[in-house]
Design an enzyme around this catalytic site. Structure first.
Site, PDB file in Angstrom:
ATOM      1  N   CYS A 190      22.290  31.787  49.779  1.00 18.35           N
ATOM      2  CA  CYS A 190      23.194  31.903  48.636  1.00 18.35           C
ATOM      3  C   CYS A 190      22.702  31.065  47.457  1.00 18.35           C
ATOM      4  O   CYS A 190      22.878  29.835  47.431  1.00 18.35           O
ATOM      5  CB  CYS A 190      24.601  31.464  49.053  1.00 18.35           C
ATOM      6  SG  CYS A 190      25.774  31.537  47.696  1.00 18.35           S
TER       7      CYS A 190
ATOM      8  N   CYS B 224      25.536  29.329  45.519  1.00 15.28           N
ATOM      9  CA  CYS B 224      26.108  28.143  46.187  1.00 15.28           C
ATOM     10  C   CYS B 224      25.120  26.970  46.182  1.00 15.28           C
ATOM     11  O   CYS B 224      25.520  25.835  45.958  1.00 15.28           O
ATOM     12  CB  CYS B 224      26.461  28.434  47.645  1.00 15.28           C
ATOM     13  SG  CYS B 224      27.061  30.081  47.980  1.00 15.28           S
ATOM     14  N   ASP B 225      23.855  27.239  46.471  1.00 12.66           N
ATOM     15  CA  ASP B 225      22.918  26.150  46.761  1.00 12.66           C
ATOM     16  C   ASP B 225      21.857  25.913  45.683  1.00 12.66           C
ATOM     17  O   ASP B 225      21.090  24.952  45.789  1.00 12.66           O
ATOM     18  CB  ASP B 225      22.181  26.444  48.091  1.00 12.66           C
ATOM     19  CG  ASP B 225      23.139  26.528  49.264  1.00 12.66           C
ATOM     20  OD1 ASP B 225      24.241  25.961  49.169  1.00 12.66           O
ATOM     21  OD2 ASP B 225      22.786  27.171  50.274  1.00 12.66           O
TER      22      ASP B 225
END
Ligand code: NAP
Length: 302
Positions: free
Chosen positions: A132, A135-136
């Site tokens: 992701c 997200c990261d």
């Protein structure tokens, strides 16, 4: 308590099913194994949901949840491990935490990430290997990273990462991309993205954290080592319907077979969204399925 309906999965399909059932006055339990929102929370921008031309996936998921919260949805955490059909035709839905009874069930389990399955990958997940970018990506600010895949997710991930990272390599096993041309054009105009086509990752290396990828050109068989701090895998999805395979028919790839009213092979169980056998898996088709499944279940309840 016996619910009228249990919805398994709080992605767009499940939340839409809940919306329709709650508005019809049905008692409903929504079970989610991870965070609500499903795959869209990983999209920094959703640009193809009618009426919301510029919204983040997380915001859209939040709005969907707020809409059903206002109707009193009961959301519980749990991974569904199996479903039993009782003699009276009702269902016992078992999770790793509890069991719940309902007269109908809607399966909206979505899909999980496909992994590359190469040496070194498992040990480095969460240590440089991610699924992701939204997200990261932040963890890789000003570093060099790679994305693997040639679909919309891979190209969107590369675009997201290009704004954070010093350099992004997009590794794809062919030279043709599945991603929409509009995204490809943006990618080609992004200076710090390098395309490595006809290339596969054969190994991930690192001592406790990812340090490099071993790459192989599938046309020339040439190999090279690419030093990157992170790799984002965007190589498609896999269904996770094994827990229901004794009750509902699955296709050879593991997707739930439904009719056009979202009925499964088991009377009283309906399915919606990406977990179903279908050609088009989009946000709009997931919400459409959620609507159909809920209305079919409501009709079944009589
Ligand atoms: P996808 O379209 O299935 O693409 C997966 C990519 O990974 C393909 O390019 C495939 O290569 C590659 N791949 C698969 N297995 C591989 C392996 N073992 N090794 C190397 N490469 C591998 O998946 P997706 O991009 O996640 O998209 C899923 C669905 O969501 C699609 O319908 C997509 O349109 C939709 N989506 C839409 C948006 C949007 O904003 N509209 C955003 C994200 C996703 P090949 O091409 O060679 O098969």
């Amino acid at each position: 308590m016996k619910y009228d309906m249990i919805v398994v999965g709080a992605g767009p399909a499940g939340m839409t099913a809940a919306l329709y059932a709650l508005r019809a006055g049905k008692s409903l339990l929504l079970i989610e194994g991870q965070a609500y929102g499903g795959q869209i929370v990983q999209s920094q921008k959703v640009e193809n949901y009618p009426g919301a031309p510029d919204i983040s996936g997380w915001e859209l998921a939040e709005q969907m949840m707020n809409q059903i919260r206002a109707l009193g949805v009961k959301l519980v955490a749990g991974n569904v491990t199996g479903i039993e059909k009782n003699a009276d035709g009702d269902f016992l839905v078992k999770t790793d935490a509890d069991s719940y009874e309902a007269r109908t069930v809607i399966l909206a389990t979505g899909v999980g990430h496909r992994k590359l399955g190469v040496a070194g990958e498992e040990a480095l997940i969460g240590r440089g290997v991610s699924f992701c970018a939204t997200c990261d990506g932040m963890f890789f600010r000003r570093r060099e990273v790679a994305v693997v895949g040639g679909g919309n997710t891979a190209v969107q991930d590369a675009l997201v990462l290009s704004e954070l990272c010093a350099k992004v390599y997009l590794i794809h096993r062919r030279d043709g991309f599945r991603a929409e041309e509009r995204l490809m054009e943006r990618l080609r105009n992004t200076e710090n993205v390098t395309l490595l086509t006809n290339t596969v990752v054969s190994e991930m290396k690192g001592d406790g954290r990812l340090e490099s990828l071993l790459l192989r050109n599938v046309k020339t068989d040439a190999t090279r080592e690419l030093f990157v701090a992170g790799v984002f895998e965007a190589v498609g999805n896999l269904p996770r319907n094994a827990a229901f395979s004794d009750l509902v028919a699955l296709d050879p790839d593991g997707y739930i077979v439904t009719d056009r009213d979202c009925r499964t092979s088991c009377e009283g169980i309906f399915a919606a969204g990406d977990c179903c056998q279908k050609a088009v898996r989009q946000l709009t088709t997931a919400t459409a399925d959620g609507t159909v499944a809920a209305l079919s279940a409501i009709e079944y309840l009589g």
